[in-house]
Design an enzyme around this catalytic site. Sequence first.
Site, PDB file in Angstrom:
ATOM      1  N   ASP A 209      -4.159 -17.669  14.470  1.00 52.53           N
ATOM      2  CA  ASP A 209      -4.302 -16.253  14.807  1.00 52.53           C
ATOM      3  C   ASP A 209      -4.075 -15.404  13.558  1.00 52.53           C
ATOM      4  O   ASP A 209      -3.447 -15.850  12.591  1.00 52.53           O
ATOM      5  CB  ASP A 209      -3.334 -15.848  15.914  1.00 52.53           C
ATOM      6  CG  ASP A 209      -1.874 -15.986  15.519  1.00 52.53           C
ATOM      7  OD1 ASP A 209      -1.511 -17.035  14.956  1.00 52.53           O
ATOM      8  OD2 ASP A 209      -1.079 -15.053  15.770  1.00 52.53           O
TER       9      ASP A 209
ATOM     10  N   GLU B 278       1.292 -16.836  16.478  1.00 54.43           N
ATOM     11  CA  GLU B 278       2.399 -16.753  15.524  1.00 54.43           C
ATOM     12  C   GLU B 278       2.704 -15.327  15.112  1.00 54.43           C
ATOM     13  O   GLU B 278       3.871 -14.937  14.959  1.00 54.43           O
ATOM     14  CB  GLU B 278       2.073 -17.607  14.279  1.00 54.43           C
ATOM     15  CG  GLU B 278       3.231 -17.801  13.319  1.00 54.43           C
ATOM     16  CD  GLU B 278       3.312 -16.730  12.238  1.00 54.43           C
ATOM     17  OE1 GLU B 278       4.305 -16.730  11.476  1.00 54.43           O
ATOM     18  OE2 GLU B 278       2.382 -15.899  12.138  1.00 54.43           O
TER      19      GLU B 278
END
Length: 371
Positions: free
Chosen positions: A74, A137
């Site tokens: 991400d 994250e």
Amino acid sequence: MQLKSLELAQRLLGFDTINPPGNEADCMHYFANWLTEQGFTVTLTAFGEGRTNLVAQLPGQRVGKPLAFTGHLDTVPLGNQPWRFDPFGGDIEGDRLYGRGASDMKAAVAAFALACVQQKAAIEAGRGVVLIITGGEETGCDGAKALIDAGTLPDIGALIVGEPTANYPVIGHKGALWLRCETRGKTAHGAMPELGINAIYLAADALGKIRHFSPGAPHPLMKHPTLNVGRIQGGLNINSVPDRTAFDVDIRSAPNLDHATIRQRLADLLGAEVTLTTLVDLPAVLSSEAHQWIQSVFQHCQALFDQPLEAKVVPYFTDASLLLPALSHPPCVILGPGEPAMAHQTDEYCLLSRLAEAEVLYTQCIEDWMR
């Protein structure tokens, strides 16, 4: 320059995995298929709509725990400034590979995956490798937490986190404690404020106190902890007394500081008029510089730098905050080709020369572990 991981890095950059909302699933499935074709055993685990984690394994024949690499797919949003390059194009200009996530940290994921493929025979004859690839994250290690909660993490002997360090080996990072502070008042007409209790005024009083709050004593390596108020929200319309205000506090800590103690001290300071809610609670990470494996990683990296390497930490957090406690605290090094100053920036890039160096470094780390 022969750069075998470049094509994979560009493919990963081509997926929009901006978080929020994340939507890592398509990118994860592409990567899972690529890894499966290379002989990995791959497990995909969903943790929400469009949200996916990946664990890939190449088992070894020797007795001993495998070496693990971890990275996230991400990325943060693009920001408000216009990009000169397509953020999902994987464009190259000179020594730079551009794209959202180039430094943080899709290039690193490509580099360590490629290094594993190149060393597949040694890995299978040795102790094996594990790739732990997460989503979520950037918003507080949501994917790592889901992996841990699912109980699907294999046992490992050491962990390399591919976050951007410009290939300088880093032995730790600060912890993160994110708190939401909320004040409650009583609404009234803006022309009759004496009939209400203004939650913004209550928050302003709290902010005056918090501005000079110290989370705790400095750490020998991580120095002073920090505190920042990053967001405030209050009021619905100009002609009403606001009955609710919330502001968010970002505290970065060190191993010598206990988050529960920090939270309680802050609650005592602010008093009963302020309610605290924990948004993110990630402990600091610090491995021993004297560990034999960490010393071997330093030796490989030293060839890239003129000055002797020193024990260093970074201020940002990584998935290691949650993974290390869940994996019984193996030694950990943060090591990646990305430029730390380019993380989260407009026209983010990773230097191709750093990517080539990382391929070699990760290969050397694998070779050492398999002996």
